[in-house]
Design an enzyme around this catalytic site. Structure first.
Site, PDB file in Angstrom:
ATOM      1  N   PRO A 125       0.467  -0.927  -0.098  1.00  0.00           N
ATOM      2  CA  PRO A 125       0.331  -0.053   0.080  1.00  0.00           C
ATOM      3  C   PRO A 125       0.463   1.114   0.147  1.00  0.00           C
ATOM      4  CG  PRO A 125       0.456  -1.003   2.484  1.00  0.00           C
ATOM      5  CD  PRO A 125       0.712  -2.145   1.334  1.00  0.00           C
ATOM      6  N   CYS A 126       1.476   2.105  -0.704  1.00  0.00           N
ATOM      7  CA  CYS A 126       2.496   2.674  -0.548  1.00  0.00           C
ATOM      8  C   CYS A 126       0.977   3.975  -1.349  1.00  0.00           C
ATOM      9  CB  CYS A 126       3.141   2.694  -2.289  1.00  0.00           C
ATOM     10  SG  CYS A 126       1.973   2.361  -3.856  1.00  0.00           S
TER      11      CYS A 126
END
Length: 162
Positions: A125-126
């Site tokens: 989850p950047c």
């Protein structure tokens, strides 16, 4: 896969997920883009599981993923991506926080570069990484997608940085 942020390209190799990217944007990872001739296009059990988990995520019934991952990157990139996976659903962290977590608080730019090269969007989850002032910053899948994903998770952030 069709999704609320556009079509997603999903790739696996040897039983591990290696790529998820948004087809509607230009790939900025320096050679990570796939051409049709590079791939064998078929549905596999892992691709089906990935689609199912992403559909559950977008429906609001999944907050974490249980997929085998094998993103290709340097040891530093791998360390940064592991830290991204530790950010809870609906939470955010800053680039400085990620740099500190990998052992070098002064490596904010290097952490940002590694985050920008994340090959497995959403699952790693950047999108949960924001600027130190709480504002949204760049996102390889597009700022509209980042805004959507953070709003979808109920994360509290400011607006896009100018």
């Amino acid at each position: 896969m069709d999704s609320p942020i556009g079509q997603l390209f999903i790739a696996e190799e040897n039983g591990s997920l290696i790529r998820i990217h948004r087809l509607a944007t230009t790939d900025k990872t320096g050679g990570g883009a796939y051409r049709e001739t590079d791939c064998i296009w078929r549905d596999t059990p892992l691709i089906s599981d990935t689609v199912q988990e992403l559909q559950e995520y977008f429906a609001g019934s999944r907050r974490s993923f249980s997929l085998p991952l094998n993103p290709s990157g340097t040891p530093f990139q791998q360390a940064v991506w592991r830290q991204l996976c530790a950010i809870p659903y609906g939470s955010t962290r800053t680039y400085r926080h990620i740099a500190q977590a990998v052992g070098n608080a002064r490596a904010c730019r290097a952490a940002g570069s590694a985050i920008g090269k994340n090959p497995i969007l959403i699952v790693i989850p950047c999108h949960r990484v924001i600027g130190s002032n709480g504002s949204l910053t760049g996102f390889s899948a597009g700022m509209d997608a980042k805004e959507f994903l953070l709003a979808h998770e109920g994360a509290c952030v400011l607006t896009q940085a100018e």
